[in-house]
Design an enzyme around this catalytic site. Structure first.
Site, PDB file in Angstrom:
ATOM      1  N   CYS A   2       0.879  -1.183   0.000  1.00  0.00           N
ATOM      2  CA  CYS A   2       0.000   0.000   0.000  1.00  0.00           C
ATOM      3  C   CYS A   2       0.906   1.220   0.000  1.00  0.00           C
ATOM      4  O   CYS A   2       1.592   1.502   0.983  1.00  0.00           O
ATOM      5  CB  CYS A   2      -0.918   0.001   1.216  1.00  0.00           C
ATOM      6  SG  CYS A   2      -2.004   1.451   1.265  1.00  0.00           S
ATOM      7  N   GLU A 108      -3.162   0.826  -6.507  1.00  0.00           N
ATOM      8  CA  GLU A 108      -2.089  -0.109  -6.828  1.00  0.00           C
ATOM      9  C   GLU A 108      -1.776   0.023  -8.310  1.00  0.00           C
ATOM     10  O   GLU A 108      -2.653   0.378  -9.112  1.00  0.00           O
ATOM     11  CB  GLU A 108      -2.486  -1.559  -6.516  1.00  0.00           C
ATOM     12  CG  GLU A 108      -2.712  -1.869  -5.055  1.00  0.00           C
ATOM     13  CD  GLU A 108      -1.446  -1.860  -4.208  1.00  0.00           C
ATOM     14  OE1 GLU A 108      -0.369  -1.541  -4.745  1.00  0.00           O
ATOM     15  OE2 GLU A 108      -1.542  -2.169  -3.009  1.00  0.00           O
TER      16      GLU A 108
END
Length: 243
Positions: A2, A108
């Site tokens: 993340c 992402e």
């Protein structure tokens, strides 16, 4: 992993979902936070519990203890759930500094298999558009006159599965309301916290995603346009997206 996420709703939006009846020691308002591109190295509102009260404190995203700095190791921004309770760096934070990061979703980047320089960002969020609570661990001193250099937090990550695996092999560990409050509670034993992290996080099947513009790659960019879907991504997913 993340490495970017959003935190754009007002404080009250997250708190009403997490625990409207819990005593909060920090101010709660209805002013949107308007952060569409939260990046490592910035200060982020972190939920933590002290003396049976929940606080919202701005804490640096990134953790670098003194010994790591001396070894010229860069600040860590994530901790793997597989080692968070046992590693030299993270065990003290896991036992005494569990916290939550409020979020709406995260980004992402899917990489091209033949050319790693080609990457397409995706925005990932709950199918029901509810707030997300990332499991985090932290070390910081809220009452210090000057912030110590090694104060900071990291987001706990877990392995991706199902369709999310087609974007990235790691994802933030997201907890629902009940598990999030238990994670925060200082009376929760480390063994129970690890059980929550390993077995009771929100599954990949609860999330959906769409491609977004390349502008999110620069931390200078911020605004709601960053989370809007685009029709011409550089890379398309081969798996079902759970829409």
């Amino acid at each position: 992993m993340c490495g970017r996420f959003t935190q754009y709703e007002p404080r009250s939006h997250y708190i009403e979902v997490l625990s409207p009846d819990k005593e909060f020691a920090s101010s709660i308002d209805d002013i949107p936070l308007d952060r569409y591109n939260v990046a490592p190295g910035s200060r982020v509102l972190l939920l933590n519990q002290r003396d049976d009260k929940i606080f919202l404190d701005p804490v640096n995203w990134g953790y670098q203890p003194g010994w790591a700095k001396e070894s010229k190791r860069p600040p860590m921004i994530n901790a793997r759930v597989e080692t968070v309770a046992t590693s030299r760096m993270f065990k003290p934070l896991f036992e005494h500094g569990r916290a939550l990061v409020m979020a709406d979703g995260w980004y992402e980047w899917k990489k091209d298999q033949s050319n790693a320089k080609i990457k397409q960002p995706y925005f990932i969020y709950h199918k029901s558009h509810v707030p997300l609570f990332f499991a985090a661990i932290s070390q910081y001193h809220p009452d210090a006159a000057e912030t110590p250099e090694d104060d900071g937090f990291v987001i706990v990550t877990t392995a991706s599965d199902e369709g999310l695996l087609d974007i990235h092999d790691r994802r933030p560990l997201v907890l629902d309301r009940t598990q999030a409050l238990e994670w925060l509670d200082g009376d929760t034993l480390p063994e129970r916290a690890l059980e929550i992290a390993e077995k009771e996080s929100v599954p990949s099947s609860k999330f959906t995603w769409h491609p977004v513009m390349q502008k999110v790659g620069s931390i200078r960019n911020n605004g709601p346009e960053l989370i809007k879907p685009i029709n011409d991504p550089l890379l398309r997913l081969s798996r079902a997206s759970n829409h």
